[in-house]
Design an enzyme around this catalytic site. Structure first.
Site, PDB file in Angstrom:
ATOM      1  N   HIS A  27      18.359  -7.732 -91.557  1.00  0.00           N
ATOM      2  CA  HIS A  27      19.611  -7.064 -91.223  1.00  0.00           C
ATOM      3  C   HIS A  27      19.336  -5.720 -90.550  1.00  0.00           C
ATOM      4  O   HIS A  27      18.393  -4.997 -90.921  1.00  0.00           O
ATOM      5  CB  HIS A  27      20.449  -6.839 -92.487  1.00  0.00           C
ATOM      6  CG  HIS A  27      21.007  -8.092 -93.067  1.00  0.00           C
ATOM      7  ND1 HIS A  27      22.341  -8.266 -93.357  1.00  0.00           N
ATOM      8  CD2 HIS A  27      20.411  -9.259 -93.423  1.00  0.00           C
ATOM      9  CE1 HIS A  27      22.545  -9.470 -93.863  1.00  0.00           C
ATOM     10  NE2 HIS A  27      21.381 -10.084 -93.917  1.00  0.00           N
TER      11      HIS A  27
ATOM     12  N   LEU B  66      11.120 -12.762 -92.044  1.00  0.00           N
ATOM     13  CA  LEU B  66      11.908 -13.989 -91.932  1.00  0.00           C
ATOM     14  C   LEU B  66      13.305 -13.667 -91.418  1.00  0.00           C
ATOM     15  O   LEU B  66      13.922 -12.685 -91.840  1.00  0.00           O
ATOM     16  CB  LEU B  66      12.014 -14.691 -93.285  1.00  0.00           C
ATOM     17  CG  LEU B  66      10.757 -15.409 -93.786  1.00  0.00           C
ATOM     18  CD1 LEU B  66      10.941 -15.852 -95.229  1.00  0.00           C
ATOM     19  CD2 LEU B  66      10.439 -16.615 -92.910  1.00  0.00           C
TER      20      LEU B  66
ATOM     21  N   ASP C 124      21.105 -21.091 -95.009  1.00  0.00           N
ATOM     22  CA  ASP C 124      20.879 -19.826 -94.297  1.00  0.00           C
ATOM     23  C   ASP C 124      20.515 -20.126 -92.855  1.00  0.00           C
ATOM     24  O   ASP C 124      19.702 -19.434 -92.238  1.00  0.00           O
ATOM     25  CB  ASP C 124      19.789 -18.995 -94.990  1.00  0.00           C
ATOM     26  CG  ASP C 124      19.793 -17.527 -94.574  1.00  0.00           C
ATOM     27  OD1 ASP C 124      20.836 -17.045 -94.097  1.00  0.00           O
ATOM     28  OD2 ASP C 124      18.746 -16.867 -94.716  1.00  0.00           O
TER      29      ASP C 124
ATOM     30  N   GLY D  16      16.461 -15.718 -91.337  1.00  0.00           N
ATOM     31  CA  GLY D  16      17.214 -16.925 -91.633  1.00  0.00           C
ATOM     32  C   GLY D  16      16.293 -18.131 -91.634  1.00  0.00           C
ATOM     33  O   GLY D  16      15.068 -18.017 -91.738  1.00  0.00           O
TER      34      GLY D  16
ATOM     35  N   HIS E  19      10.950 -19.821 -97.549  1.00  0.00           N
ATOM     36  CA  HIS E  19      11.570 -18.708 -98.271  1.00  0.00           C
ATOM     37  C   HIS E  19      11.133 -18.631 -99.730  1.00  0.00           C
ATOM     38  O   HIS E  19      11.030 -17.534-100.293  1.00  0.00           O
ATOM     39  CB  HIS E  19      13.100 -18.810 -98.205  1.00  0.00           C
ATOM     40  CG  HIS E  19      13.689 -18.307 -96.933  1.00  0.00           C
ATOM     41  ND1 HIS E  19      13.669 -19.031 -95.767  1.00  0.00           N
ATOM     42  CD2 HIS E  19      14.312 -17.127 -96.644  1.00  0.00           C
ATOM     43  CE1 HIS E  19      14.261 -18.336 -94.814  1.00  0.00           C
ATOM     44  NE2 HIS E  19      14.654 -17.178 -95.314  1.00  0.00           N
TER      45      HIS E  19
ATOM     46  N   GLY F  44      10.907 -24.447 -97.872  1.00  0.00           N
ATOM     47  CA  GLY F  44       9.461 -24.421 -97.952  1.00  0.00           C
ATOM     48  C   GLY F  44       8.836 -23.158 -97.420  1.00  0.00           C
ATOM     49  O   GLY F  44       7.604 -23.001 -97.485  1.00  0.00           O
TER      50      GLY F  44
ATOM     51  N   GLU G  95      27.951 -11.429 -95.113  1.00  0.00           N
ATOM     52  CA  GLU G  95      26.682 -11.063 -95.748  1.00  0.00           C
ATOM     53  C   GLU G  95      26.305  -9.663 -95.261  1.00  0.00           C
ATOM     54  O   GLU G  95      25.627  -9.499 -94.260  1.00  0.00           O
ATOM     55  CB  GLU G  95      25.597 -12.083 -95.404  1.00  0.00           C
ATOM     56  CG  GLU G  95      24.309 -11.861 -96.181  1.00  0.00           C
ATOM     57  CD  GLU G  95      23.197 -12.791 -95.749  1.00  0.00           C
ATOM     58  OE1 GLU G  95      22.065 -12.586 -96.217  1.00  0.00           O
ATOM     59  OE2 GLU G  95      23.445 -13.716 -94.948  1.00  0.00           O
TER      60      GLU G  95
ATOM     61  N   ASN H  97      14.928 -14.003-102.575  1.00  0.00           N
ATOM     62  CA  ASN H  97      14.722 -13.376-101.271  1.00  0.00           C
ATOM     63  C   ASN H  97      15.551 -12.110-101.136  1.00  0.00           C
ATOM     64  O   ASN H  97      16.747 -12.102-101.436  1.00  0.00           O
ATOM     65  CB  ASN H  97      15.065 -14.349-100.143  1.00  0.00           C
ATOM     66  CG  ASN H  97      14.157 -15.573-100.149  1.00  0.00           C
ATOM     67  OD1 ASN H  97      14.609 -16.682-100.349  1.00  0.00           O
ATOM     68  ND2 ASN H  97      12.875 -15.363 -99.952  1.00  0.00           N
TER      69      ASN H  97
ATOM     70  N   ARG I 182       8.265  -6.976-117.464  1.00  0.00           N
ATOM     71  CA  ARG I 182       8.883  -5.791-118.072  1.00  0.00           C
ATOM     72  C   ARG I 182      10.129  -5.338-117.327  1.00  0.00           C
ATOM     73  O   ARG I 182      10.844  -4.457-117.796  1.00  0.00           O
ATOM     74  CB  ARG I 182       7.872  -4.633-118.134  1.00  0.00           C
ATOM     75  CG  ARG I 182       6.818  -4.809-119.214  1.00  0.00           C
ATOM     76  CD  ARG I 182       6.006  -3.536-119.431  1.00  0.00           C
ATOM     77  NE  ARG I 182       5.222  -3.176-118.265  1.00  0.00           N
ATOM     78  CZ  ARG I 182       3.982  -3.632-118.026  1.00  0.00           C
ATOM     79  NH1 ARG I 182       3.400  -4.455-118.890  1.00  0.00           N
ATOM     80  NH2 ARG I 182       3.329  -3.248-116.955  1.00  0.00           N
TER      81      ARG I 182
END
Length: 381
Positions: A143, A307, A274, A309, A251, A249, A131, A219, A227
């Site tokens: 990251h 967040l 994740d 993970g 993410h 609940g 990832e 995410n 649009r």
């Protein structure tokens, strides 16, 4: 037909259909058949599982850690073994250890560890998920921005190694060109788009070039707008694109879980955890790329609130998804087993038809996991 073991339960979900009042015959680690109780071979060993339902083991293609081990921090054969053991307790019988954006030597060590696990015949490990680091700075999430970079020839060679099993590479069009995506896809790499601010047209061009899925839908990606449908809109409206979805609940709002299911259906939504090292472990703090991640009320964040993970196991994710969407429970089970197995090209996983590996879960009437078999071997829980 004779011999083997007959597992008895009130119903069996084979990955596609629900079969009541039957027995699951297994022998030498494989499924032989589902038969009426009256047709169980006389020399088969009968085992009453006390289960309301038998179903296929879960397949999770995004597992960063578990049991106190984070793959980025412990990219070793022993690390993989600990992670797989932690998730087996929650019904995941097949997984891809996932290494997120990091230094090149960490990605290289992770690849070697997975190659060793596959060579050793680890029953849970079928490949690896890289990832990053070829993702968008704008949508990098947790990251480390310092390691994000364009995809190179050396990266192609690492991703296309023949000893890594099934390889998923999460990339963004910002750092992986259409030609990169074509080349990886032709080499057998499953390209997933994620951590990207790509617009609708760019995302669709990447899908036409060979990308087959998106990583954690909604995410760290350009979202839905009336649009500008963004990457999320491109994924939901593309009939052959699989959508990874984190049902913890935190993410994704329950209404968006329901919207995704209505748009993509249980044949394209693949539940992922994740999961980080906290799953199956008591510690509420751990380190990621030199930053402290804190668990509070099942939510993992770094200091700025981003967040990091999830603290989700797949059995919990299935229950959350079922409650959020009101979908038939066996359809939600399919999103955690049959659908991801098909996405990864694993023809003997995610179902309980003849010839499948005997990866089996036994659930009680309250949808609680009571037993797990991997390749026909009942696991200690």
């Amino acid at each position: 037909m004779s011999g083997g073991t007959a597992l008895l339960a009130r119903a069996i979900f084979d990955g596609d259909r629900l079969v009541p009042d039957s027995a699951l015959l297994i022998e030498e680690g494989r499924v032989r058949a589902i038969v009426p109780v009256s047709e169980i071979p006389c020399d088969a060993e009968r085992m009453d599982t006390q289960a309301a339902l038998l179903c296929p083991g879960f397949v999770d293609w995004q597992v960063n850690g578990g049991g106190g081990v984070l793959f980025n921090e412990t990219p070793t054969r022993e690390g993989i073994r600990a992670i797989a053991a932690a998730h087996a307790r929650f019904g995941t019988t097949t997984l891809l250890p996932t290494v997120i954006t990091d230094a090149p030597e960490v990605s290289a060590a992770a690849a070697q560890a997975v190659a060793e696990a596959i060579a050793d015949g680890d029953p849970a490990v079928v490949g690896v998920h890289f990832e990053g680091p070829h993702i968008s700075l704008e949508k990098c999430g947790v990251h480390d921005r310092g390691f994000i970079r364009p995809l190179t020839r050396e990266d192609h060679d690492r991703l296309a190694r023949a000893d890594l099993g099934t390889v998923v590479a999460t990339v963004a069009p910002e750092n992986a060109s259409l030609e990169d995506i074509r080349t990886l896809s032709r080499a057998g790499v499953h390209v997933s788009l994620g951590h990207s601010n790509a617009d609708f047209a760019t995302a669709n061009a990447a899908f036409r070039a060979g990308a087959q899925s998106v990583t954690h839908l909604f995410n760290a990606m350009s979202g839905l707008h009336h649009r500008d449908p963004g990457l999320a809109g491109a994924a939901l409206s593309s009939a052959h694109v699989y959508c990874g979805l984190i049902p913890d609940g935190h993410h994704v709002h329950p209404a968006m879980l329901d919207l995704a299911l209505r748009a993509a259906g249980h044949r394209r939504i693949t539940l992922v955890t994740d999961a980080m090292s906290s799953v199956g472990h008591a510690d509420d703090r751990f380190e990621l790329n030199g930053r402290t991640v804190v668990r509070e009320n099942g939510r993992l964040t770094i200091a700025d609130g981003t967040l990091a993970g999830s603290d989700l196991d797949m059995m919990s994710g299935v229950r959350i998804m079922a409650d959020a969407c009101g979908a038939p429970f066996h359809d939600v089970l399919r999103m955690a087993s049959r659908c991801p197995a098909q996405m990864l090209g694993l023809h003997d996983r995610g179902h309980l038809r003849p010839g499948a590996r005997a990866d089996i879960l036994a659930l009680d009437a309250e949808r609680t996991l009571i037993s797990v078999w991997i390749a026909g071997d009942r696991q200690e829980r």
